[in-house]
Design an enzyme around this catalytic site. Structure first.
Site, PDB file in Angstrom:
ATOM      1  CG  ASP A 145      -0.295  -0.198   2.535  1.00 57.17           C
ATOM      2  OD1 ASP A 145       0.819   0.335   2.735  1.00 57.17           O
ATOM      3  OD2 ASP A 145      -0.859  -0.906   3.385  1.00 57.17           O
ATOM      4  NE  ARG A 215      -0.820   3.230   4.364  1.00 60.01           N
ATOM      5  CZ  ARG A 215      -1.930   2.487   4.312  1.00 60.01           C
ATOM      6  NH1 ARG A 215      -2.645   2.448   3.203  1.00 60.01           N
ATOM      7  NH2 ARG A 215      -2.311   1.785   5.365  1.00 60.01           N
ATOM      8  CG  ASP A 220      -3.549  -1.402   6.820  1.00 58.61           C
ATOM      9  OD1 ASP A 220      -2.405  -1.312   6.327  1.00 58.61           O
ATOM     10  OD2 ASP A 220      -3.761  -1.415   8.048  1.00 58.61           O
ATOM     11  CD  GLU A 223       2.828  -3.103   7.972  1.00 57.49           C
ATOM     12  OE1 GLU A 223       3.946  -2.873   7.475  1.00 57.49           O
ATOM     13  OE2 GLU A 223       1.915  -2.262   8.005  1.00 57.49           O
ATOM     14  NE  ARG A 257       2.863   6.478   4.780  1.00 54.73           N
ATOM     15  CZ  ARG A 257       2.544   5.285   5.271  1.00 54.73           C
ATOM     16  NH1 ARG A 257       3.118   4.190   4.763  1.00 54.73           N
ATOM     17  NH2 ARG A 257       1.664   5.172   6.238  1.00 54.73           N
TER      18      ARG A 257
END
Length: 325
Positions: A145, A215, A220, A223, A257
């Protein structure tokens, strides 16, 4: 040979040296279409994957060659190449179309996601400004993302924002390079980079560009160290690499961002990520119903991260790490 084929062959038709399977699949098809234009022969092994005659196969390659040549820009990703094959051969037998796709290792029809037209409202609510980027370096994709992009300072919005010292450094760097004083040129470029800019060489010309970290608004992704984190990053790379993007910026987050909607050749990137199960709808910051709908579609199909029974939410994962759990 058509310009589109010549371009693709020049860029990526080296299957034996290409570590990316998707790029190899696209370049293999482009190579065979180029060969067909010269020899009028289709690959011998193809008959083991399809049901129709060699004469019919030649008809397919003639149609595909013409369609590829007319497509601008030509297909770069496996999904784009697969869609072109499906659209061009839509009146042919299902077994032949799927066999041709399988022969090249391209996505089959049932694996492709249906996308909306990607049209953007003339004045989206809350829009602060719009960016039109230079081609994206795949190494600039941090995760599923976040992307680092560059915008040419010749852009009307950017031209008035360039600090005077950056203009001077860019000019001095060009002079240093012309007299082959590369150590001075490199130092000046480091100063330019430290100021949030970079000189990028495109088609043998140096372009002064401003750096932006983007972003993706409303999603989302896992990670990098989470399950499907690498897959999400790879999917985003496939969508944006070497492409110029249109970014609609609505906000700035605490990491400085730009939070925005990203479009690539008219495709809404967040839609692709959600429908492929490579990201969550980030409802805490974005309540658009279409994002929720796309996430639910991926859940129902159990694709991407939804193949797991109970995937961990990235915001919960980050919270646990901050609290040392």
């Amino acid at each position: 040979m058509g310009n589109a084929l010549r371009f693709l062959l020049g860029k990526c038709c080296k299957p034996e040296a290409d570590s990316d399977h998707g790029a190899s699949a696209v370049s293999a098809l482009a190579h065979d279409l180029y060969s067909f234009e010269i020899t009028h022969q289709v690959p011998r092994e193809l008959s083991g994957h399809v049901v129709s005659s060699r004469k019919a196969q030649s008809n397919w390659y003639q149609k595909l060659s013409e369609a590829w040549r007319e497509t601008k820009p030509p297909p770069k990703t496996p999904e784009e190449a697969s869609r072109l094959v499906i659209q061009t051969l839509k009146r042919h037998k299902k077994e032949d179309v799927e066999g041709l796709l399988a022969y090249y290792g391209l996505p089959l029809p049932h694996t492709l996601v249906d996308l909306t037209d990607g049209a953007v409202p003339l004045q989206p609510h809350g829009l602060k400004f719009e960016l039109h980027t230079l081609p994206v370096d795949p190494r600039a994709v941090a995760d599923g993302d976040t992307i680092t992009v560059y915008v040419s300072t010749s852009d009307p919005r950017e031209s008035s924002l360039v600090p005077r010292e950056v203009h001077i450094a860019a000019s001095q760097r060009a002079q240093a390079r012309s007299r082959r004083d590369y150590s001075v040129a490199d130092k000046l470029h480091r100063d330019i980079i430290d100021s949030g800019y970079r000189v990028i060489t495109l088609q043998n010309e140096d372009v002064l560009a401003r750096k932006y970290r983007i972003r993706l608004r409303g999603i989302d992704a896992p990670e990098s160290k989470m399950p499907y984190g690498e897959e999400a990053k790879e999917e985003l790379v496939k969508i944006v690499q070497d492409r110029c993007l249109r970014v609609l910026v609505f906000d700035e987050d605490r990491y400085h961002r730009c939070v925005g909607d990203v479009y690539c050749n008219g495709v809404f990137v967040q839609e692709v990520m959600l429908k492929k199960g490579m990201a969550w709808h980030y409802k805490a910051y974005d309540n658009r119903p279409e994002l929720d709908k796309w996430e639910k579609q991926a859940r129902a199909r159990r694709v991407g991260l939804w193949a797991s029974k109970n995937p961990e939410m990235p915001w919960e994962w980050r919270k646990d790490r901050r609290e040392g759990r």
